[in-house]
Write a protein that holds these residues in place. Structure first.
Motif, PDB file in Angstrom:
ATOM      1  N   GLU A   1       0.805  -1.234   0.000  1.00 56.80           N
ATOM      2  CA  GLU A   1       0.000   0.000   0.000  1.00 56.80           C
ATOM      3  C   GLU A   1       0.834   1.279   0.000  1.00 56.80           C
ATOM      4  N   ARG A   2       2.082   1.194   0.430  1.00 57.38           N
ATOM      5  CA  ARG A   2       2.923   2.394   0.342  1.00 57.38           C
ATOM      6  C   ARG A   2       3.135   2.749  -1.114  1.00 57.38           C
ATOM      7  N   ARG A   3       2.930   3.971  -1.432  1.00 58.09           N
ATOM      8  CA  ARG A   3       3.364   4.455  -2.740  1.00 58.09           C
ATOM      9  C   ARG A   3       3.699   5.924  -2.614  1.00 58.09           C
ATOM     10  N   SER A   4       4.395   6.423  -3.585  1.00 58.50           N
ATOM     11  CA  SER A   4       4.821   7.819  -3.497  1.00 58.50           C
ATOM     12  C   SER A   4       3.610   8.721  -3.684  1.00 58.50           C
ATOM     13  N   ILE A   5       3.403   9.575  -2.705  1.00 59.78           N
ATOM     14  CA  ILE A   5       2.252  10.493  -2.700  1.00 59.78           C
ATOM     15  C   ILE A   5       2.762  11.886  -3.062  1.00 59.78           C
ATOM     16  N   ARG A   6       2.090  12.502  -4.025  1.00 61.43           N
ATOM     17  CA  ARG A   6       2.590  13.801  -4.504  1.00 61.43           C
ATOM     18  C   ARG A   6       1.546  14.905  -4.398  1.00 61.43           C
ATOM     19  N   ALA A   7       0.593  14.712  -3.481  1.00 62.38           N
ATOM     20  CA  ALA A   7      -0.362  15.783  -3.126  1.00 62.38           C
ATOM     21  C   ALA A   7      -0.890  15.437  -1.735  1.00 62.38           C
TER      22      ALA A   7
ATOM     23  N   THR B   1       8.587   5.465 -18.528  1.00 63.00           N
ATOM     24  CA  THR B   1       7.239   4.929 -18.243  1.00 63.00           C
ATOM     25  C   THR B   1       6.650   5.674 -17.054  1.00 63.00           C
ATOM     26  N   LEU B   2       7.464   5.841 -16.011  1.00 61.16           N
ATOM     27  CA  LEU B   2       6.980   6.558 -14.824  1.00 61.16           C
ATOM     28  C   LEU B   2       6.580   7.983 -15.203  1.00 61.16           C
ATOM     29  N   GLY B   3       7.476   8.671 -15.931  1.00 63.97           N
ATOM     30  CA  GLY B   3       7.211  10.058 -16.307  1.00 63.97           C
ATOM     31  C   GLY B   3       5.930  10.178 -17.114  1.00 63.97           C
TER      32      GLY B   3
ATOM     33  N   ARG C   1       7.089  21.425  -7.099  1.00 63.05           N
ATOM     34  CA  ARG C   1       6.237  20.960  -5.995  1.00 63.05           C
ATOM     35  C   ARG C   1       7.050  20.131  -4.993  1.00 63.05           C
ATOM     36  N   ASN C   2       8.130  19.515  -5.490  1.00 62.25           N
ATOM     37  CA  ASN C   2       9.030  18.793  -4.574  1.00 62.25           C
ATOM     38  C   ASN C   2       9.482  19.688  -3.437  1.00 62.25           C
ATOM     39  N   TYR C   3       9.780  20.967  -3.803  1.00 63.57           N
ATOM     40  CA  TYR C   3      10.372  21.867  -2.813  1.00 63.57           C
ATOM     41  C   TYR C   3       9.316  22.529  -1.926  1.00 63.57           C
TER      42      TYR C   3
ATOM     43  N   PHE D   1       7.341  20.231  -0.545  1.00 58.80           N
ATOM     44  CA  PHE D   1       6.986  18.942   0.057  1.00 58.80           C
ATOM     45  C   PHE D   1       5.575  18.521  -0.395  1.00 58.80           C
ATOM     46  N   PHE D   2       5.247  18.863  -1.636  1.00 59.14           N
ATOM     47  CA  PHE D   2       3.929  18.504  -2.188  1.00 59.14           C
ATOM     48  C   PHE D   2       2.792  18.887  -1.230  1.00 59.14           C
ATOM     49  N   SER D   3       3.004  20.002  -0.532  1.00 59.05           N
ATOM     50  CA  SER D   3       2.038  20.555   0.448  1.00 59.05           C
ATOM     51  C   SER D   3       1.957  19.754   1.753  1.00 59.05           C
TER      52      SER D   3
ATOM     53  N   THR E   1       3.924   9.140   2.364  1.00 60.49           N
ATOM     54  CA  THR E   1       5.273   9.683   2.169  1.00 60.49           C
ATOM     55  C   THR E   1       5.617   9.807   0.685  1.00 60.49           C
ATOM     56  N   CYS E   2       6.631  10.571   0.420  1.00 55.25           N
ATOM     57  CA  CYS E   2       7.312  10.501  -0.879  1.00 55.25           C
ATOM     58  C   CYS E   2       8.793  10.759  -0.627  1.00 55.25           C
ATOM     59  N   ALA E   3       9.616   9.762  -0.930  1.00 56.26           N
ATOM     60  CA  ALA E   3      11.072   9.975  -0.845  1.00 56.26           C
ATOM     61  C   ALA E   3      11.443  10.989  -1.920  1.00 56.26           C
ATOM     62  N   GLN E   4      12.398  11.863  -1.636  1.00 55.67           N
ATOM     63  CA  GLN E   4      12.699  12.942  -2.581  1.00 55.67           C
ATOM     64  C   GLN E   4      14.192  13.214  -2.729  1.00 55.67           C
ATOM     65  N   GLY E   5      14.737  12.602  -3.786  1.00 58.29           N
ATOM     66  CA  GLY E   5      16.105  12.937  -4.150  1.00 58.29           C
ATOM     67  C   GLY E   5      16.209  14.408  -4.554  1.00 58.29           C
ATOM     68  N   ALA E   6      15.084  14.995  -4.909  1.00 55.49           N
ATOM     69  CA  ALA E   6      15.063  16.413  -5.320  1.00 55.49           C
ATOM     70  C   ALA E   6      15.734  17.308  -4.285  1.00 55.49           C
ATOM     71  N   TRP E   7      15.691  16.891  -3.027  1.00 53.86           N
ATOM     72  CA  TRP E   7      16.283  17.715  -1.972  1.00 53.86           C
ATOM     73  C   TRP E   7      17.806  17.673  -1.973  1.00 53.86           C
TER      74      TRP E   7
ATOM     75  N   ILE F   1      -0.054   3.743  -9.660  1.00 49.70           N
ATOM     76  CA  ILE F   1       0.599   2.522  -9.153  1.00 49.70           C
ATOM     77  C   ILE F   1       1.727   2.235 -10.139  1.00 49.70           C
ATOM     78  N   SER F   2       2.941   2.510  -9.701  1.00 49.25           N
ATOM     79  CA  SER F   2       4.067   2.396 -10.636  1.00 49.25           C
ATOM     80  C   SER F   2       4.334   0.929 -10.972  1.00 49.25           C
ATOM     81  N   GLU F   3       4.859   0.728 -12.179  1.00 48.88           N
ATOM     82  CA  GLU F   3       5.111  -0.638 -12.673  1.00 48.88           C
ATOM     83  C   GLU F   3       6.271  -1.302 -11.937  1.00 48.88           C
ATOM     84  N   ARG F   4       6.263  -2.617 -11.939  1.00 45.54           N
ATOM     85  CA  ARG F   4       7.431  -3.360 -11.461  1.00 45.54           C
ATOM     86  C   ARG F   4       7.755  -4.460 -12.459  1.00 45.54           C
ATOM     87  N   GLU F   5       9.021  -4.763 -12.544  1.00 47.55           N
ATOM     88  CA  GLU F   5       9.481  -5.826 -13.433  1.00 47.55           C
ATOM     89  C   GLU F   5       9.096  -7.186 -12.852  1.00 47.55           C
TER      90      GLU F   5
END
Ligand SMILES: Cc1cc2nc3c(=O)[nH]c(=O)nc-3n(C[C@H](O)[C@H](O)[C@H](O)COP(=O)(O)O)c2cc1C
Length: 226
Positions: free
Chosen positions: A9-15, A97-99, A122-124, A126-128, A167-173, A211-215
């Motif tokens: 159920e964890r996935r990157s949340i961007r809002a 694909t993600l993009g 929006r990364n900066y 913290f997506f609110s 959560t969303c992990a953010q390399g953007a930081w 829901i991002s793809e997985r191999e």
């Protein structure tokens, strides 16, 4: 919550909603996450929690710097540590694909650089999310300790999920690190490894339905059993 459910159920949340996260819940979350393993138990992570006025100050400064940089009036400060620049298959395909999926959900057409620039920004913010986490590491530590920080990141994200948080992990930081280090008094003996947004998802935002793809296993597992 079963650990498999938290993983699934964890996935990157961007809002995120603006609902605050109580300090006691954050302490509980970070305390359980500190059970994450690390090689020889060095526990190399340092976590800066930014919330309330401190969060807003950081966001305002980084956003202003980003604008100024774009206008040519401020130096850039892209990642302080080396990051991949050469892209090759199969990584490019997965990234694209993600993009495609994410920008599709956001309604941003390919090539709309203005909208893409704003969305990346929006990364900066913290997506609110009301809480931002900045993970740092002592520069004297090596790859093995960076692995530990990765484990810590996922442990935080799963423990957050189990507490109804997203959560969303953010390399953007990694970018604009000069500003972040200055604002949070992070010494020059440390790298910023990663940021993370933390809060409650806006469930109805299309971008959060991704829901991002997985191999399949066959693409990344080799059994040696003969
Ligand atoms: C270390 C790390 C850094 C990431 N940096 C960003 C980021 O800066 N911005 C962003 O929107 N997503 C970021 N992500 C999220 C990834 O895009 C996401 O984990 C991946 O697409 C898989 O999707 P999922 O998290 O929803 O399963 C990052 C994830 C990780 C693990």
């Amino acid at each position: 919550m079963h650990v498999d459910d938290a993983i699934r159920e964890r996935r990157s949340i961007r809002a995120f909603k603006s609902d605050p996260v109580p300090r006691a819940l954050l302490e509980d979350l970070l305390e359980i996450a500190s059970r994450a393993p690390s090689g020889t138990n060095v526990q190399p992570w340092h976590v800066h929690v930014v919330m309330d006025a401190a969060r807003d100050r950081l966001v305002d400064r980084v956003m202003a710097h980003r604008e100024a940089h774009r206008a040519g009036g401020a130096p850039d400060a892209s990642s302080e540590y080396p990051r991949a620049t050469k892209r090759k298959e199969p990584y490019v395909r997965r990234m694209r694909t993600l993009g495609k999926e994410m920008y599709g959900l956001l309604g941003i057409p390919k090539g709309d650089q203005e909208a893409s620039w704003r969305q990346w920004g929006r990364n900066y913010e913290f997506f609110s999310a009301p809480v931002g986490l900045i993970f740092t590491i002592d520069k004297d530590l090596e790859y093995n300790s960076w692995l530990d920080i990765g484990i810590m990141l996922q442990t935080v994200m799963l423990a957050a999920k189990a507490r109804g948080l997203d959560t969303c992990a953010q390399g953007a930081w990694n970018n604009f690190w000069t500003i972040t280090k200055d604002e949070l008094n992070i010494p020059d003996t440390e790298y910023i490894v990663c940021g993370m947004s933390l809060g409650y998802a806006k469930e109805d935002e299309p971008v959060n339905t991704l829901i991002s793809e997985r191999e399949p296993l066959s693409n990344f597992v080799t059994f040696h059993d003969g």
